[in-house]
Design a protein around this motif. Sequence first.
Motif, PDB file in Angstrom:
ATOM      1  N   TRP A 118       0.872  -1.187   0.000  1.00  0.00           N
ATOM      2  CA  TRP A 118       0.000   0.000   0.000  1.00  0.00           C
ATOM      3  C   TRP A 118       0.900   1.224   0.000  1.00  0.00           C
ATOM      4  O   TRP A 118       1.606   1.505   0.968  1.00  0.00           O
ATOM      5  N   THR A 119       0.915   1.976  -1.087  1.00  0.00           N
ATOM      6  CA  THR A 119       1.766   3.150  -1.185  1.00  0.00           C
ATOM      7  C   THR A 119       0.925   4.359  -1.583  1.00  0.00           C
ATOM      8  O   THR A 119      -0.064   4.234  -2.308  1.00  0.00           O
ATOM      9  N   THR A 120       1.340   5.532  -1.114  1.00  0.00           N
ATOM     10  CA  THR A 120       0.624   6.773  -1.447  1.00  0.00           C
ATOM     11  C   THR A 120       1.564   7.911  -1.824  1.00  0.00           C
ATOM     12  O   THR A 120       1.110   9.020  -2.102  1.00  0.00           O
ATOM     13  N   LEU A 121       2.866   7.675  -1.846  1.00  0.00           N
ATOM     14  CA  LEU A 121       3.796   8.753  -2.139  1.00  0.00           C
ATOM     15  C   LEU A 121       3.606   9.335  -3.531  1.00  0.00           C
ATOM     16  O   LEU A 121       3.925  10.511  -3.772  1.00  0.00           O
ATOM     17  N   HIS A 122       3.064   8.536  -4.443  1.00  0.00           N
ATOM     18  CA  HIS A 122       2.835   9.035  -5.806  1.00  0.00           C
ATOM     19  C   HIS A 122       1.872  10.217  -5.825  1.00  0.00           C
ATOM     20  O   HIS A 122       1.831  10.981  -6.785  1.00  0.00           O
ATOM     21  N   LEU A 123       1.093  10.371  -4.728  1.00  0.00           N
ATOM     22  CA  LEU A 123       0.098  11.451  -4.694  1.00  0.00           C
ATOM     23  C   LEU A 123       0.743  12.834  -4.660  1.00  0.00           C
ATOM     24  O   LEU A 123       0.045  13.836  -4.838  1.00  0.00           O
ATOM     25  N   MET A 124       2.060  12.909  -4.447  1.00  0.00           N
ATOM     26  CA  MET A 124       2.744  14.182  -4.643  1.00  0.00           C
ATOM     27  C   MET A 124       2.587  14.650  -6.091  1.00  0.00           C
ATOM     28  O   MET A 124       2.694  15.845  -6.381  1.00  0.00           O
ATOM     29  N   TYR A 125       2.333  13.696  -6.978  1.00  0.00           N
ATOM     30  CA  TYR A 125       2.157  13.990  -8.403  1.00  0.00           C
ATOM     31  C   TYR A 125       0.808  13.454  -8.894  1.00  0.00           C
ATOM     32  O   TYR A 125       0.704  12.932  -9.995  1.00  0.00           O
ATOM     33  N   GLU A 126      -0.203  13.625  -8.047  1.00  0.00           N
ATOM     34  CA  GLU A 126      -1.516  13.059  -8.377  1.00  0.00           C
ATOM     35  C   GLU A 126      -2.057  13.612  -9.694  1.00  0.00           C
ATOM     36  O   GLU A 126      -2.581  12.854 -10.520  1.00  0.00           O
ATOM     37  N   LYS A 127      -1.958  14.910  -9.889  1.00  0.00           N
ATOM     38  CA  LYS A 127      -2.514  15.500 -11.111  1.00  0.00           C
ATOM     39  C   LYS A 127      -1.791  14.984 -12.347  1.00  0.00           C
ATOM     40  O   LYS A 127      -2.420  14.663 -13.362  1.00  0.00           O
ATOM     41  N   GLU A 128      -0.458  14.925 -12.272  1.00  0.00           N
ATOM     42  CA  GLU A 128       0.309  14.453 -13.420  1.00  0.00           C
ATOM     43  C   GLU A 128      -0.060  13.012 -13.773  1.00  0.00           C
ATOM     44  O   GLU A 128      -0.209  12.670 -14.966  1.00  0.00           O
ATOM     45  N   ILE A 129      -0.231  12.171 -12.755  1.00  0.00           N
ATOM     46  CA  ILE A 129      -0.585  10.777 -13.015  1.00  0.00           C
ATOM     47  C   ILE A 129      -2.022  10.660 -13.503  1.00  0.00           C
ATOM     48  O   ILE A 129      -2.333   9.848 -14.383  1.00  0.00           O
ATOM     49  N   ALA A 130      -2.911  11.498 -12.959  1.00  0.00           N
ATOM     50  CA  ALA A 130      -4.296  11.511 -13.443  1.00  0.00           C
ATOM     51  C   ALA A 130      -4.334  11.881 -14.921  1.00  0.00           C
ATOM     52  O   ALA A 130      -5.074  11.270 -15.717  1.00  0.00           O
ATOM     53  N   ASP A 131      -3.550  12.868 -15.311  1.00  0.00           N
ATOM     54  CA  ASP A 131      -3.495  13.260 -16.722  1.00  0.00           C
ATOM     55  C   ASP A 131      -2.921  12.135 -17.573  1.00  0.00           C
ATOM     56  O   ASP A 131      -3.405  11.862 -18.683  1.00  0.00           O
ATOM     57  N   LEU A 132      -1.883  11.485 -17.074  1.00  0.00           N
ATOM     58  CA  LEU A 132      -1.257  10.378 -17.798  1.00  0.00           C
ATOM     59  C   LEU A 132      -2.258   9.258 -18.080  1.00  0.00           C
ATOM     60  O   LEU A 132      -2.283   8.682 -19.175  1.00  0.00           O
ATOM     61  N   LEU A 133      -3.101   8.967 -17.092  1.00  0.00           N
ATOM     62  CA  LEU A 133      -4.046   7.847 -17.197  1.00  0.00           C
ATOM     63  C   LEU A 133      -5.412   8.276 -17.708  1.00  0.00           C
ATOM     64  O   LEU A 133      -6.308   7.432 -17.864  1.00  0.00           O
ATOM     65  N   GLY A 134      -5.597   9.574 -17.965  1.00  0.00           N
ATOM     66  CA  GLY A 134      -6.871  10.040 -18.480  1.00  0.00           C
ATOM     67  C   GLY A 134      -8.012   9.936 -17.489  1.00  0.00           C
ATOM     68  O   GLY A 134      -9.168   9.695 -17.896  1.00  0.00           O
ATOM     69  N   LEU A 135      -7.731  10.127 -16.208  1.00  0.00           N
ATOM     70  CA  LEU A 135      -8.794  10.042 -15.205  1.00  0.00           C
ATOM     71  C   LEU A 135      -9.732  11.233 -15.337  1.00  0.00           C
ATOM     72  O   LEU A 135      -9.276  12.375 -15.439  1.00  0.00           O
ATOM     73  N   PRO A 136     -11.034  10.997 -15.312  1.00  0.00           N
ATOM     74  CA  PRO A 136     -11.973  12.121 -15.406  1.00  0.00           C
ATOM     75  C   PRO A 136     -12.001  12.937 -14.122  1.00  0.00           C
ATOM     76  O   PRO A 136     -11.559  12.482 -13.058  1.00  0.00           O
ATOM     77  N   GLY A 137     -12.525  14.153 -14.211  1.00  0.00           N
ATOM     78  CA  GLY A 137     -12.648  15.007 -13.038  1.00  0.00           C
ATOM     79  C   GLY A 137     -13.497  14.355 -11.966  1.00  0.00           C
ATOM     80  O   GLY A 137     -14.496  13.694 -12.261  1.00  0.00           O
ATOM     81  N   GLY A 138     -13.111  14.548 -10.710  1.00  0.00           N
ATOM     82  CA  GLY A 138     -13.853  13.978  -9.593  1.00  0.00           C
ATOM     83  C   GLY A 138     -13.376  12.608  -9.167  1.00  0.00           C
ATOM     84  O   GLY A 138     -13.751  12.120  -8.105  1.00  0.00           O
TER      85      GLY A 138
END
Length: 214
Positions: free
Chosen positions: A160-180
């Motif tokens: 269980w890791t959460t350190l990537h959330l320092m770059y949550e927006k960048e990863i969301a953009d990479l994966l095409g996550l929708p808003g919300g």
Amino acid sequence: MSLVDLTPDELLTTTRSVRKRLDLSRPVPLELVKDCISIALQAPSGSNRQTWHWVVVTDARQRAAIGRYYQRAVRTYLRSEGACGSLFPEDPRRHAIQRRVGSSVAHLGDRMGDVPVLVLPCLDASAAPEYNEAGRWGSIIQAGWSYMLAARARRLGTAWTTLHLMYEKEIADLLGLPGGIVQAALIPTAFTLGTDFRPAARQPLEDVLHIDSW
């Protein structure tokens, strides 16, 4: 694939965060991951809403990109006050444990992009009540833990890791996550090098148990 022969108590007490013993050379069948997520969907959720979503990343370029973000986050974390035992200078045993954890975090930080499957449990924040953070996050965290237990039973290691959330927006953009859609964790998933995991050292029960009052 046959399941690991573990009692329920053994499964619960030996499902560890696996960082140094992930087999990065062995592919993980997607059907195994789907089986684990199907079991995770049986976890309890706040108001029976099941507002979760599961992003499974197997593409090598996407995994490598996420791995680079994770590596940067890990290096920032390891320079922080909370890493490598500095939170427990008065307790040599805890200090030593945290130093070992810091070493394993660094190891995974350099290899996250090579893990064959990355699983990101997410939740639809727009569908969860804002007044109840425990219900919102408790739902997805319990489902994530169920995923990790199911993986352990199938000889897969997770963390269980959460350190990537320092770059949550960048990863969301990479994966095409929708808003919300909010990421709750990043769970590397791979077969393990051996299956002989043991319970971790924890505080004595009498130090944390309170009956009827504090």
